[in-house]
Design a protein around this motif. Sequence first.
Motif, short mmCIF file in Angstrom:
data_model
loop_
_atom_site.label_atom_id
_atom_site.label_comp_id
_atom_site.label_asym_id
_atom_site.label_seq_id
_atom_site.Cartn_x
_atom_site.Cartn_y
_atom_site.Cartn_z
N VAL A 149 0.84 -1.20 0.00
CA VAL A 149 0.00 0.00 0.00
C VAL A 149 0.87 1.25 0.00
O VAL A 149 2.05 1.22 0.39
CB VAL A 149 -0.94 0.02 1.23
CG1 VAL A 149 -1.95 -1.11 1.14
CG2 VAL A 149 -0.15 -0.07 2.53
N GLU A 150 0.30 2.36 -0.44
CA GLU A 150 1.06 3.61 -0.55
C GLU A 150 1.15 4.36 0.78
O GLU A 150 1.96 5.27 0.93
CB GLU A 150 0.42 4.51 -1.61
CG GLU A 150 0.47 3.92 -3.02
CD GLU A 150 -0.16 4.84 -4.05
OE1 GLU A 150 -0.65 5.92 -3.65
OE2 GLU A 150 -0.16 4.47 -5.24
N ASN A 151 0.33 3.98 1.73
CA ASN A 151 0.30 4.68 3.01
C ASN A 151 1.63 4.57 3.76
O ASN A 151 2.34 3.57 3.63
CB ASN A 151 -0.78 4.10 3.93
CG ASN A 151 -2.12 3.96 3.25
OD1 ASN A 151 -2.29 3.10 2.40
ND2 ASN A 151 -3.07 4.79 3.64
N ARG A 152 1.92 5.58 4.55
CA ARG A 152 2.99 5.43 5.53
C ARG A 152 2.44 4.53 6.64
O ARG A 152 1.36 4.79 7.17
CB ARG A 152 3.38 6.78 6.13
CG ARG A 152 4.47 6.65 7.20
CD ARG A 152 4.67 7.93 7.99
NE ARG A 152 5.74 7.77 8.96
CZ ARG A 152 6.03 8.65 9.92
NH1 ARG A 152 5.30 9.77 10.03
NH2 ARG A 152 7.01 8.43 10.77
N ILE A 153 3.18 3.47 6.96
CA ILE A 153 2.76 2.57 8.04
C ILE A 153 3.78 2.64 9.16
O ILE A 153 4.98 2.41 8.95
CB ILE A 153 2.61 1.12 7.54
CG1 ILE A 153 1.56 1.05 6.42
CG2 ILE A 153 2.20 0.22 8.71
CD1 ILE A 153 1.31 -0.35 5.90
N VAL A 154 3.32 2.99 10.35
CA VAL A 154 4.18 3.05 11.53
C VAL A 154 3.92 1.80 12.36
O VAL A 154 2.77 1.51 12.71
CB VAL A 154 3.89 4.31 12.36
CG1 VAL A 154 4.73 4.32 13.63
CG2 VAL A 154 4.15 5.56 11.54
N HIS A 155 4.98 1.06 12.64
CA HIS A 155 4.85 -0.25 13.30
C HIS A 155 5.19 -0.14 14.78
O HIS A 155 6.28 0.31 15.14
CB HIS A 155 5.78 -1.26 12.64
CG HIS A 155 5.58 -1.37 11.15
ND1 HIS A 155 4.66 -2.21 10.58
CD2 HIS A 155 6.20 -0.71 10.13
CE1 HIS A 155 4.71 -2.09 9.26
NE2 HIS A 155 5.63 -1.19 8.96
N ARG A 156 4.27 -0.57 15.63
CA ARG A 156 4.55 -0.63 17.06
C ARG A 156 4.99 -2.04 17.40
O ARG A 156 4.23 -3.00 17.21
CB ARG A 156 3.30 -0.26 17.86
CG ARG A 156 3.63 0.32 19.23
CD ARG A 156 2.40 0.44 20.10
NE ARG A 156 2.14 -0.81 20.80
CZ ARG A 156 0.99 -1.09 21.39
NH1 ARG A 156 0.00 -0.24 21.34
NH2 ARG A 156 0.84 -2.24 22.02
#
Length: 261
Positions: A149-156
């Motif tokens: 996906v093009e979204n920025r994904i922030v991983h916890r």
Amino acid sequence: MIGLILGTSEGKSILSLLNKFTEDILISTATEYGGELLQNYKYAYLNTKPLNLEGLKELFKEKGIRILVDASHPYAVEITDNAIKACSELNIEYVRYERASCVDKFKDHEKVIEVENYEGLYDKLKYIKGTVLNTSGSRNLDKILSLGVENRIVHRVLPSIKVMNECLSKGVKIDDIIAIKGPISYNLNCAFIKEYEAKAMILKDSGIQGGTEEKIKACVDNDIYAFIIERNTRNYKTIFYNEENLVQYIVEKLKSTKTKM
């Protein structure tokens, strides 16, 4: 001997309650860290290595397990499948302990959406314009990254060197990592949503103990989407959602067995 497969925080409670009646217990965890958390409890044998089906069968036969309690995480599908098969083949009674779901109370909210699996996330995320918080854990990192996906994904993720190295080796940027041990509070969930201007969160149905309720509340109150990966449901013959009821059942079973002997 009683067998316990532990993978959640409730494992300590189950073991503590059982210790009032017996120490003749075999414990199996998937990691050494899981075993370290049980140092103050009493048991006859501790395994801290992941076991496949044959490994479980060998261990159960060697230790003479009569009843097995599978208290692994709701999403630990492989160990549960193998435990059920091992018990069936060895004529061991299988008992499931599972965290109760807390998702139902939020089903009326249009932005709280259950997704069957990680593959199904793509059709949801492609309509999200903005950052997505992934709180489903580092073990599912490949599934998230493969969506493309093009979204920025922030991983916890957990704040361990091993997990951090895994994230970096897979191309996750430092700026896109939140390293913190959960579960975390409602306020901190809200803070992360605001800090990263998140428009959606990916999470699992890990029950109240796993912080799921606080995550969903934070999403609802901040008007963002909560995409919840569904559990794999099974029809267990014997299942408990309460530690005290589980232990009472086991104790009664053991008393019954001794009487017959």
